[in-house]
Design a protein around this motif. Structure first.
Motif, short mmCIF file in Angstrom:
data_model
loop_
_atom_site.label_atom_id
_atom_site.label_comp_id
_atom_site.label_asym_id
_atom_site.label_seq_id
_atom_site.Cartn_x
_atom_site.Cartn_y
_atom_site.Cartn_z
N ASN A 82 67.50 62.57 27.61
CA ASN A 82 66.06 62.49 27.36
C ASN A 82 65.76 62.72 25.88
N ALA A 83 66.47 63.65 25.25
CA ALA A 83 66.31 63.88 23.82
C ALA A 83 66.75 62.65 23.03
N LEU A 84 67.84 62.00 23.48
CA LEU A 84 68.30 60.78 22.84
C LEU A 84 67.25 59.68 22.95
N HIS A 85 66.65 59.53 24.13
CA HIS A 85 65.59 58.52 24.31
C HIS A 85 64.43 58.78 23.34
N SER A 86 64.03 60.03 23.24
CA SER A 86 62.92 60.39 22.35
C SER A 86 63.26 60.09 20.90
N THR A 87 64.47 60.47 20.47
CA THR A 87 64.89 60.23 19.10
C THR A 87 65.01 58.74 18.80
N LEU A 88 65.52 57.97 19.76
CA LEU A 88 65.63 56.52 19.60
C LEU A 88 64.25 55.88 19.48
N SER A 89 63.30 56.33 20.29
CA SER A 89 61.93 55.80 20.21
C SER A 89 61.32 56.08 18.84
N LEU A 90 61.53 57.30 18.33
CA LEU A 90 61.01 57.64 17.00
C LEU A 90 61.67 56.79 15.91
N PHE A 91 62.97 56.54 16.06
CA PHE A 91 63.69 55.73 15.08
C PHE A 91 63.17 54.29 15.06
N LEU A 92 62.91 53.71 16.24
CA LEU A 92 62.49 52.31 16.33
C LEU A 92 61.00 52.10 16.07
N SER A 93 60.18 53.14 16.21
CA SER A 93 58.72 52.96 16.11
C SER A 93 58.23 52.39 14.78
N PRO A 94 58.78 52.73 13.63
CA PRO A 94 58.28 52.13 12.39
C PRO A 94 58.50 50.61 12.30
N PHE A 95 59.43 50.08 13.09
CA PHE A 95 59.73 48.65 13.03
C PHE A 95 58.76 47.83 13.87
N ARG A 96 57.97 48.47 14.71
CA ARG A 96 56.93 47.83 15.53
C ARG A 96 57.46 46.65 16.33
N GLY A 97 58.56 46.89 16.98
CA GLY A 97 59.17 45.84 17.80
C GLY A 97 60.41 45.29 17.13
N VAL A 98 61.47 45.21 17.88
CA VAL A 98 62.75 44.73 17.37
C VAL A 98 63.14 43.49 18.15
N SER A 99 63.57 42.47 17.47
CA SER A 99 64.02 41.24 18.11
C SER A 99 65.25 41.54 18.96
N THR A 100 65.30 40.94 20.15
CA THR A 100 66.46 41.09 21.02
C THR A 100 67.73 40.66 20.28
N ARG A 101 67.60 39.66 19.46
CA ARG A 101 68.74 39.15 18.70
C ARG A 101 69.31 40.19 17.75
N ARG A 102 68.46 41.05 17.21
CA ARG A 102 68.88 42.05 16.23
C ARG A 102 69.01 43.46 16.81
N LEU A 103 68.73 43.62 18.10
CA LEU A 103 68.72 44.94 18.72
C LEU A 103 70.04 45.68 18.57
N HIS A 104 71.15 45.00 18.75
CA HIS A 104 72.46 45.66 18.64
C HIS A 104 72.65 46.30 17.26
N GLY A 105 72.24 45.60 16.23
CA GLY A 105 72.35 46.15 14.87
C GLY A 105 71.52 47.40 14.69
N TYR A 106 70.30 47.40 15.23
CA TYR A 106 69.44 48.59 15.15
C TYR A 106 70.05 49.76 15.93
N LEU A 107 70.63 49.48 17.10
CA LEU A 107 71.25 50.54 17.90
C LEU A 107 72.44 51.14 17.16
N MET A 108 73.25 50.31 16.52
CA MET A 108 74.41 50.81 15.78
C MET A 108 73.97 51.59 14.53
N TRP A 109 72.89 51.14 13.90
CA TRP A 109 72.33 51.87 12.74
C TRP A 109 71.87 53.25 13.20
N PHE A 110 71.17 53.32 14.33
CA PHE A 110 70.71 54.58 14.89
C PHE A 110 71.90 55.49 15.20
#
Length: 162
Positions: free
Chosen positions: A83-111
């Motif tokens: 649950n803490a990981l979900h919260s931290t991931l949401s905070l990490f992705l929120s500034p991007f205002r939506g991530v393309s499915t095509r680029r999602l893997h890159g964002y997850l690895m960056w996180f």
């Protein structure tokens, strides 16, 4: 297609190691959970999950010692790390205002890299750890050709004859 959401399997062990894997569009079933957990060494482990039915059969096949399933309305103690990981991931992705499915893997690895960098003892140790990590799954040059996961029809070049 624009309303489809990608299911991401998130796992955390007792040491804080993180596993993130995009598994399918929509709700993950048995096949998606099996594919997402492939390569994880879980034989004899104690695993806590939410009540998603797709986990039951794959975890049993993998030989987990105990599989605890917890509802969202009950005690969250066994799921606090994830649950803490979900919260931290949401905070990490929120500034991007939506991530393309095509680029999602890159964002997850960056996180994941940012989490590992925080646990590192220093810059030198972090660089030495990365030297041993092997090769990149996607190079900068190949980034433009990143496939569209879960949409094979978008990966084919479209042409028209007039």
């Amino acid at each position: 297609m624009s309303g489809d959401k990608v299911s991401i399997m998130t796992c955390v062990n007792a040491r804080g190691d993180v596993f993130l894997q995009e598994v399918c569009l929509g709700k993950a079933g048995v096949g998606a959970c099996r594919a997402g957990l492939a390569g994880c060494a879980l034989r004899g482990a104690i695993v806590s999950t939410d009540r998603l039915a797709g986990y039951v059969r794959p975890l049993a096949e993998m030989g987990v010692a105990v599989h605890g399933r917890f509802s969202s309305g009950g005690s969250h103690t066994p799921l606090n790390r994830v649950n803490a990981l979900h919260s931290t991931l949401s905070l990490f992705l929120s500034p991007f205002r939506g991530v393309s499915t095509r680029r999602l893997h890159g964002y997850l690895m960056w996180f994941k890299w940012t989490l590992e960098a925080r646990r590192s003892r220093g810059r030198t140790d972090l660089l030495l750890e990365q030297l041993d990590a092997g090769s990149y799954a996607r190079t900068w040059r190949g980034y433009a050709e990143t496939p569209y996961p879960f949409h094979p029809e978008l990966n084919q070049q479209m042409s028209s004859v007039v």
